[in-house]
Write an enzyme that holds these catalytic residues in place. Structure first.
Site, PDB file in Angstrom:
ATOM      1  N   GLY A  69       2.330 -22.145   9.946  1.00  0.00           N
ATOM      2  CA  GLY A  69       3.634 -22.134   9.783  1.00  0.00           C
ATOM      3  C   GLY A  69       4.711 -22.786  10.242  1.00  0.00           C
ATOM      4  O   GLY A  69       5.615 -23.027  10.157  1.00  0.00           O
ATOM      5  N   GLN A  70       4.113 -23.558  11.448  1.00  0.00           N
ATOM      6  CA  GLN A  70       5.175 -24.321  12.544  1.00  0.00           C
ATOM      7  C   GLN A  70       5.634 -25.303  11.626  1.00  0.00           C
ATOM      8  O   GLN A  70       4.919 -25.969  10.798  1.00  0.00           O
ATOM      9  CB  GLN A  70       4.534 -24.482  13.836  1.00  0.00           C
ATOM     10  CG  GLN A  70       3.962 -23.396  14.522  1.00  0.00           C
ATOM     11  CD  GLN A  70       2.745 -23.052  14.633  1.00  0.00           C
ATOM     12  OE1 GLN A  70       2.178 -23.006  13.509  1.00  0.00           O
ATOM     13  NE2 GLN A  70       2.102 -22.507  15.548  1.00  0.00           N
ATOM     14  N   GLU A  71       6.873 -25.789  11.902  1.00  0.00           N
ATOM     15  CA  GLU A  71       7.472 -26.780  11.497  1.00  0.00           C
ATOM     16  C   GLU A  71       6.793 -27.935  11.333  1.00  0.00           C
ATOM     17  O   GLU A  71       6.544 -28.709  10.281  1.00  0.00           O
ATOM     18  CB  GLU A  71       8.912 -27.224  12.047  1.00  0.00           C
ATOM     19  CG  GLU A  71       9.704 -27.921  11.338  1.00  0.00           C
ATOM     20  CD  GLU A  71      11.025 -28.347  11.989  1.00  0.00           C
ATOM     21  OE1 GLU A  71      11.479 -27.409  12.976  1.00  0.00           O
ATOM     22  OE2 GLU A  71      11.881 -28.901  11.326  1.00  0.00           O
TER      23      GLU A  71
END
Ligand code: G3D
Length: 179
Positions: A69-71
């Site tokens: 889910g990291q950018e």
């Protein structure tokens, strides 16, 4: 004859249904995936890329993808979407600051061409934490009622105990489109 065999095949639960779990980092995606897999809490570390597992529930086979889910990883979510029947969007109910980013990600999901037939389950996770946002508040902030093009459902849950997760899976099972 072919049709009959296909029906029997699906009755015996050999069809696989693809689910992709998305959400911001730390929302609880991996904890949810492994609750479904083992009915247990596992020690998680940030997902780099993806995890994939086969979950069998009530004789229905699900292939569940948990995407990082990291950018920097979110831009690649759409490469996993082909043939996806269900999107699970996990929201951290304690993360008021980033709810607007979840809203943007949700609306990207809704506008994805590959997902035009997919149904969306939102897990409002971490409901065990005192002072977390309620389902009503999250629904309002995400503007859920504006979504008219997809079947959707929001389900409060706590991935640590598993509470609420199977109600979500039940909704998914009830929304499988039989071929
Ligand atoms: P992610 O895969 O979305 O990045 P993880 O998130 O599954 O790795 O979970 C991130 C952290 O949130 C983990 O804590 C995990 O134990 C915790 N968590 C997940 N679900 C819940 C929940 O329902 N309630 C609470 N209180 N915590 C939850 P750590 O400390 O390992 O980072």
């Amino acid at each position: 004859m072919g049709m009959l065999l296909a029906k029997l095949w699906s009755l015996f639960g050999n069809e696989e249904h693809k689910i992709v779990i998305v959400g911001l980092d730390n929302a609880g995606k991996t904890t949810i995936l492994y609750q479904f897999l083992m009915n247990d809490v596992v020690q998680t570390s940030p997902t780099i890329g993806s995890n994939v597992e086969e979950i069998v529930w009530k004789n229905i086979h699900f292939i569940m993808w948990d995407l990082g889910g990291q950018e920097s990883l979110r831009v690649a979510w759409n490469t996993y979407y082909i043939h996806t029947e269900f999107i699970i969007l996990v929201v951290d109910s304690t993360d008021r600051e980033r709810l607007s980013i979840s809203r943007e990600e949700l609306h990207k999901v809704v506008n994805q061409d590959e997902l035009k037939n997919a149904a969306i389950l939102l897990f409002a996770n971490k409901q065990d934490v005192k002072g977390c946002m309620s389902v009503a508040e999250i629904s309002r902030q995400l503007n859920l009622t504006s979504i008219k093009t997809h079947r959707w459902q929001i389900q409060p849950c706590c991935a640590l105990t598993g509470e609420g997760l199977y109600q979500g899976l039940e909704w998914i099972s009830n929304n499988i489109k039989r071929k």
